[in-house]
Scaffold this active site. Structure first.
Site, PDB file in Angstrom:
ATOM      1  N   ARG A  58       2.335  -8.651  -2.469  1.00 21.84           N
ATOM      2  CA  ARG A  58       2.966  -7.383  -1.810  1.00 21.84           C
ATOM      3  C   ARG A  58       4.058  -6.868  -2.499  1.00 21.84           C
ATOM      4  O   ARG A  58       4.939  -7.690  -2.975  1.00 21.84           O
ATOM      5  CB  ARG A  58       3.273  -7.451  -0.262  1.00 21.84           C
ATOM      6  CG  ARG A  58       2.115  -7.541   0.777  1.00 21.84           C
ATOM      7  CD  ARG A  58       1.318  -6.346   0.797  1.00 21.84           C
ATOM      8  NE  ARG A  58       0.319  -6.390   1.507  1.00 21.84           N
ATOM      9  CZ  ARG A  58      -1.216  -6.801   1.114  1.00 21.84           C
ATOM     10  NH1 ARG A  58      -1.052  -7.034  -0.079  1.00 21.84           N
ATOM     11  NH2 ARG A  58      -1.946  -6.908   2.136  1.00 21.84           N
ATOM     12  N   GLU A  85       3.552   2.202  -2.738  1.00 22.08           N
ATOM     13  CA  GLU A  85       2.226   2.691  -3.196  1.00 22.08           C
ATOM     14  C   GLU A  85       1.947   3.958  -2.623  1.00 22.08           C
ATOM     15  O   GLU A  85       2.275   4.216  -1.341  1.00 22.08           O
ATOM     16  CB  GLU A  85       1.237   1.592  -2.871  1.00 22.08           C
ATOM     17  CG  GLU A  85       1.511   0.466  -3.515  1.00 22.08           C
ATOM     18  CD  GLU A  85       0.665  -0.733  -3.331  1.00 22.08           C
ATOM     19  OE1 GLU A  85       1.008  -2.061  -3.688  1.00 22.08           O
ATOM     20  OE2 GLU A  85      -0.393  -0.731  -2.481  1.00 22.08           O
ATOM     21  N   HIS A 116      -3.454  -1.512  -6.877  1.00 20.62           N
ATOM     22  CA  HIS A 116      -3.632  -2.350  -5.727  1.00 20.62           C
ATOM     23  C   HIS A 116      -5.282  -2.703  -5.747  1.00 20.62           C
ATOM     24  O   HIS A 116      -5.693  -2.259  -4.607  1.00 20.62           O
ATOM     25  CB  HIS A 116      -2.969  -1.697  -4.481  1.00 20.62           C
ATOM     26  CG  HIS A 116      -3.103  -2.821  -3.608  1.00 20.62           C
ATOM     27  ND1 HIS A 116      -2.007  -2.727  -2.412  1.00 20.62           N
ATOM     28  CD2 HIS A 116      -3.809  -4.130  -3.073  1.00 20.62           C
ATOM     29  CE1 HIS A 116      -2.341  -3.809  -1.576  1.00 20.62           C
ATOM     30  NE2 HIS A 116      -3.335  -4.519  -2.017  1.00 20.62           N
TER      31      HIS A 116
END
Lengths: 313, 326
Positions: B244, B273, B291
């Site tokens: 993460r 993000e 991602h």
């Protein structure tokens, strides 16, 4: 040994160049304006040629250097050296095997991952700000895919070992079957291509293997298949590959080598399923130094009349 | 006992981000009755929808990354199970789940190979300059400028894995085949694992050439790859993150990269993000991906199987898979 003339075929490595300069009388062939005049002037003093994947020693050059004793290649591939001519004239030939095996195998896997997972495209996507507008599309899993290797020599075996860590079933084609490996052998490249998801070229370039990946093989690999070339450009019928990629008859390609380097077919630049690299298979700081030391070691051994470190002829 | 014809399919409440319909929704709908506030006609707020159905909801399918807060949970007094859609569960208020005795399942091992593949892809790309080399070719610089600058060998590099869970183990297995030397940091030393264990990330960094972030994001792990850790890793260090974004102090990472204090970084995740620090866009030694470590069809197939199996198991009182321990 300072009086021994060494001809370096093209720029290849600053450290190697420096060391050759220190130990011998180094002639940089790429800086010579009139090559034939140069050769006739120096024909009696040049006793060694240092070549690489781009330039080596063809019949013409060998004939022009009557005092040539050794060709030391800064590569493992020997396709730029007229081996038959060297044998005929009793000229020794050395290359740089083993030291670059891992790097080339690492890059083969790197290319597979970059193509399947669209890594370079993803990077462009983020840098262009497009991620703010939406997710990137789905890509393709590598783990578990069938990997077919053309040429199970040192590099081919190293690629197989890495692909196995990704649970990939391995199959191969080579001149002779290798029953000591547990990989599946196919007697032809077309059959290999038809039975794998990713086809990797890892054999040496000879007259027999020129265009070993041709239209038939490309068709057999198919619209879901991916071609990886870390061998030599002429292993592939490049115009056929380009049209197959542009017409989406093949799933993608990762190419480190091309038929006419440094030219790369521009039709490929607009595609999102290719990764094109400037012949960097052995291109690491660590390995190029090892390769240079091997070239220097071979030349020194030869002129000191000791056994060569990595002789081919 | 109701007959097959009379029995209604079990109710599953769906909590998903707007504009994101997960790929296997229609197949789940053949076995379960999916209640989705974003499908309500006339449109109804999540809050109101949840409240209206609260009496009959025992399971919630949380389509990541929609947060599940304590407030939201308070609308569902009979909730027993949250079925997660990702490996990460940092978007779920686990303290509240613990208090209410709500079970949480995640994607478990379904994603691990794909995430591991991407971590390796990023490491090779950074060290061997794959994306940068492709840019060089595309810009016509190979013909114009000659040889592309050399990269760095993977073999022999010491790779420190931050979190040797399912993903970390898969990464280790792959990198070993490249001749990398593996060590790790995790909450507890794992006696069956042959690699050296370091008690903290700082010590791991001191003894590594590359760090791979792949552990869960919790209060303890937030910013664990700190300025000190990255400085300890050193100028020739590489940072890879597929966990993460918040595992890394992103501001510090950017500062160090811009200042040439790290060899490079390969990042699939970021703190905010889809915002990515713009200073990274002009760096050649950084590889950025949106991602997408799990964005392969095979991953979603595996996830669909797992989620379907868990929902069926729940409604037939059978044991669940990939239950998160917290």
């Amino acid at each position: 040994m300072e009086s021994i003339g060494v001809l370096m075929a093209c720029p290849m490595n600053p450290y190697l160049e420096q060391e050759l300069d220190k130990r011998f009388t180094l002639h940089r062939f790429w800086k010579v304006p009139e090559k034939s005049t140069f050769l006739s002037t120096h024909s009696n003093s040049i006793r060694a040629v240092v070549g690489n994947a781009f330039a080596g020693a063809d019949a013409q050059l060998i004939e022009a250097l009557p005092k040539l004793e050794i060709v030391a290649s800064f590569s493992v591939g020997l396709d730029k050296i007229d081996l038959a001519k060297c044998k005929e004239k009793g000229i020794r030939v050395t290359n740089t095997p083993d030291v670059l095996t891992e790097d080339v195998a690492d890059l083969a896997i790197g290319l597979i991952l970059a193509v399947l997972r669209n890594l370079c495209e993803c990077d462009r996507y983020v840098r262009s700000g497009k991620w703010k507008k939406g997710s990137y599309m789905l890509t393709t899993k590598f783990t578990g895919k069938r990997v077919g290797i053309i040429g199970l020599g040192r590099i081919g075996m190293a690629i197989a070992k890495r692909a196995e860590a990704f649970s990939c079933p391995i199959s191969y084609h080579s001149r002779t079957e290798k029953p000591e490996t547990k990989y599946k052998y196919y007697p032809s490249v077309v059959e290999l291509a038809a039975n794998c998801d990713i086809l990797v070229i890892a054999c040496s370039l000879t007259e027999e293997t020129r265009h070993i990946v041709n239209r038939k093989v490309i068709d057999a690999l198919g619209a879901e298949g991916v071609l990886i070339n870390i061998g030599r450009g002429p292993h592939v019928d490049e115009p056929e590959l380009v049209s197959a990629l542009v017409e989406r008859r093949i799933g993608g390609a990762g190419l480190d080598v091309f038929e006419h380097e440094p030219e790369v077919p521009e039709e490929l630049f607009g595609l999102d399923n290719v990764v094109l690299l400037p012949h960097v298979g052995s291109g690491t700081v660590e390995t190029r130094k090892d390769m240079a030391d091997l070239v220097l070691g071979n030349l020194e051994a030869h002129f000191l009349k000791k056994p060569l470190l990595t002789p081919v002829i | 006992m109701a007959t097959v014809e009379e029995e209604e399919p079990p109710l599953v409440l769906v909590h998903r981000p707007p504009n994101f319909n997960f790929p296997f929704k229609h197949r789940l709908q053949t076995r379960f009755c999916l209640l989705d506030p974003l499908d309500s006609d006339p449109p109804e707020s999540t809050h109101s929808f949840f409240s209206r159905h609260s009496a009959s909801i025992r399971v919630l399918l949380c389509v990541d990354p929609t947060p599940i807060t304590r407030d939201l949970l308070s609308l569902l007094p009979f909730l027993q199970l949250i079925v997660g859609y990702s490996a990460g569960v940092d978007h779920i208020d686990l303290d509240e789940c613990r208090r209410r005795n709500i079970t949480v399942t995640n994607a478990g091992k379904a994603f691990s190979p794909d995430v591991a593949d991407l971590a390796v892809a990023l490491l090779i790309d950074v060290l061997r300059r794959v994306s940068a080399g492709f840019r060089y070719v595309r810009a016509g610089l190979w013909a114009r400028n000659g040889e592309f600058p050399l990269g760095f060998k993977l073999g022999g590099k010491r790779v420190g894995i931050v979190g040797l869970g399912s993903v970390g183990s898969e990464i280790a297995k792959r990198l070993e085949s490249f001749g990398c030397v593996i060590s790790y940091n995790s909450r507890r030393k794992k006696p069956s694992v042959p690699f050296p264990w370091y008690e903290n990330v700082y010590d791991l960094a001191v003894n590594s050439d590359a760090l791979v972030g792949c552990c869960a994001l919790t209060e303890e792990t937030r910013h664990m790859i700190s300025k000190d850790v990255m400085t300890a890793l050193g100028k020739e260090g590489v940072i890879i993150n597929v966990g993460r974004g918040a595992l890394i102090d992103e501001k510090e990472l950017v500062r160090l990269l811009v200042g040439g204090e790290l060899r490079g970084a390969g990042l699939d995740v970021f703190e905010n993000e889809p915002d990515v620090p713009q200073e990274l866009f002009s760096l050649d030694n950084v590889v950025l991906s949106p991602h997408c470590a799990v964005a392969t069809p095979e991953c979603f197939d595996a996830l669909e199987q797992l989620i379907t199996a868990n929902l069926e198991a729940f409604f037939s009182n059978k044991p669940l898979q990939s239950v998160v321990e917290f």
